[in-house]
Design an enzyme around this catalytic site. Structure first.
Site, short mmCIF file in Angstrom:
data_model
loop_
_atom_site.label_atom_id
_atom_site.label_comp_id
_atom_site.label_asym_id
_atom_site.label_seq_id
_atom_site.Cartn_x
_atom_site.Cartn_y
_atom_site.Cartn_z
N LYS A 114 33.48 109.77 17.82
CA LYS A 114 32.63 110.95 17.62
C LYS A 114 31.53 111.06 18.66
O LYS A 114 31.16 112.15 19.08
CB LYS A 114 32.02 110.92 16.21
CG LYS A 114 33.04 111.18 15.10
CD LYS A 114 32.38 111.30 13.75
CE LYS A 114 33.42 111.65 12.68
NZ LYS A 114 32.79 111.82 11.34
N LYS A 216 46.13 116.31 14.19
CA LYS A 216 45.87 116.48 12.77
C LYS A 216 45.37 117.89 12.48
O LYS A 216 44.67 118.49 13.29
CB LYS A 216 44.81 115.48 12.29
CG LYS A 216 45.33 114.09 12.02
CD LYS A 216 44.27 113.19 11.44
CE LYS A 216 43.94 113.56 10.00
NZ LYS A 216 43.02 112.60 9.36
N LYS A 219 39.69 121.67 10.61
CA LYS A 219 38.90 122.89 10.47
C LYS A 219 38.20 123.25 11.77
O LYS A 219 37.69 124.36 11.92
CB LYS A 219 37.88 122.72 9.34
CG LYS A 219 37.05 121.47 9.40
CD LYS A 219 36.50 121.13 8.03
CE LYS A 219 35.99 119.69 7.96
NZ LYS A 219 35.80 119.23 6.58
#
Length: 354
Positions: A114, A216, A219
């Site tokens: 991240k 994957k 959103k």
């Protein structure tokens, strides 16, 4: 005396929930209700480890709550709340910041992913995210957590923190007589915090993007056609499946034939998960057919399974007072458990709090 079985899990309110969230987490939450006491949390404090629009964060928190309820989680029998209502999460997280070692957190692969190359610019909260996750679980002394592959390392850290706390304060725990019997390998020991176990109810399906079977479902992907949102109506669900990327070949007759065909495998995986079946059985029924025949069957199944949840989510979301009431009542019930834990933790640590 041993720990009473208790499940804890949480979902971040960071945008539209999609099919992957439902199959990988929320549907499992619903099933666990029949066999366990459950605490389900909308982890809004985790969400702010990166900047969030405040108005959108409130909306998303209520949306995740509505999804829990629409999918079938019973807020009367179990506890549903948002994390920030229970201040003991943050209090125990600070304690665990003082227990966990820098080297442990430096090994967390999710932070590396991240933060990327700009680690110096990442928030301290993002780095310390795993200690807050440990606090989420252990403030209720939860014995089990349903985890996916991306959370296994964090649960291992939770166990390391619990074990170090128990070891560091073993004599104090014994003096206060607050230890509970547990197993560490083949050895039976006492400790205040449980060594929380992963709860594996069969492998959760890995749901991939409808536009790229190697990624994957997310959103954050720009194209809304890449995912099926839990708020999508029947027509939108059907449209997205019709437009889902495939390859020119038909469906193989066995799972081996899906190798190297990520889009085909993804659609078969989704069908199997929604039908509560296996990829082998799906291919036994549809093997040899073209996607022009398979996609309508998948769309019909997806609409049958997901449209009722979407309709119920819209109905529940329209009643904001009800959603807020569920979160408020759940927070009050969670606070009672969390404060009982923290009262003992403060005493174990030697913090004067009375």
């Amino acid at each position: 005396m041993t720990f009473k079985p208790l499940v804890f899990s949480g979902v971040q309110p960071t945008g539209n929930l999609h099919l992957g969230n439902y199959l990988g987490a929320i549907r499992r939450f619903v099933l666990l209700q029949d066999s366990h006491d459950c605490i389900y949390c909308v982890v809004d404090m985790h969400a702010i480890t990166v900047w969030q629009d405040p108005v959108e964060l409130m909306r998303a928190t209520r949306e995740v709550t509505a999804a829990f309820l629409a999918a079938g989680i019973d807020p009367k029998k179990h506890i549903v709340f948002n994390q920030s209502r229970v201040m003991q999460h943050a209090e125990l997280a600070w304690v665990f910041n003082c227990v966990a070692r820098m080297g442990w957190l430096n090994r967390m692969t999710q932070f590396k992913e991240k933060a990327g190359k700009d680690r110096e610019n990442a928030s301290v909260g993002l780095f310390a995210y795993p200690t807050l996750m440990a606090a989420d679980i252990l403030v209720y002394r939860a014995t089990h957590v349903p985890v996916g592959d991306d959370q296994k390392q964090h649960l291992e850290l939770t166990r390391d923190i619990a074990q170090k706390f128990n070891n560091d304060y073993s004599s104090r725990i014994a003096d206060l007589d607050v230890g509970v019997e547990m197993m560490m390998g083949d050895e039976r020991v006492n400790g205040f915090f449980p060594l929380t176990e992963p709860l594996i109810e069969g492998p959760a399906p890995r749901v991939m993007s409808l536009r790229d079977g190697s990624k994957k479902m997310s959103k954050s992907e720009p194209s809304d056609l890449s995912r099926i949102n839990l708020t999508d109506d029947a027509e939108t669900i059907s449209k997205k499946i019709r437009k889902a990327k495939t390859d020119p070949d038909g469906l193989p007759s066995d799972v081996e034939g899906l190798k190297g065909r990520p889009e085909a495998e993804n659609l078969v995986t989704i069908y199997a998960a929604l039908a509560e079946s296996t990829k082998e059985r799906v291919l036994g029924e549809f093997g040899g057919q073209q996607f022009s025949a398979f996609k309508p069957a998948l769309a019909e199944l997806a609409v049958a399974r997901l449209a009722p949840i979407a309709n119920e989510m819209r109905r529940i979301s329209a009643d904001q007072a009800y959603v807020d009431g569920v979160l408020r009542e759940g927070g009050e019930r969670a606070s009672v458990i969390a404060e009982a834990t923290m009262k003992t933790v403060r005493s174990i640590l030697g913090l004067v709090s009375s």
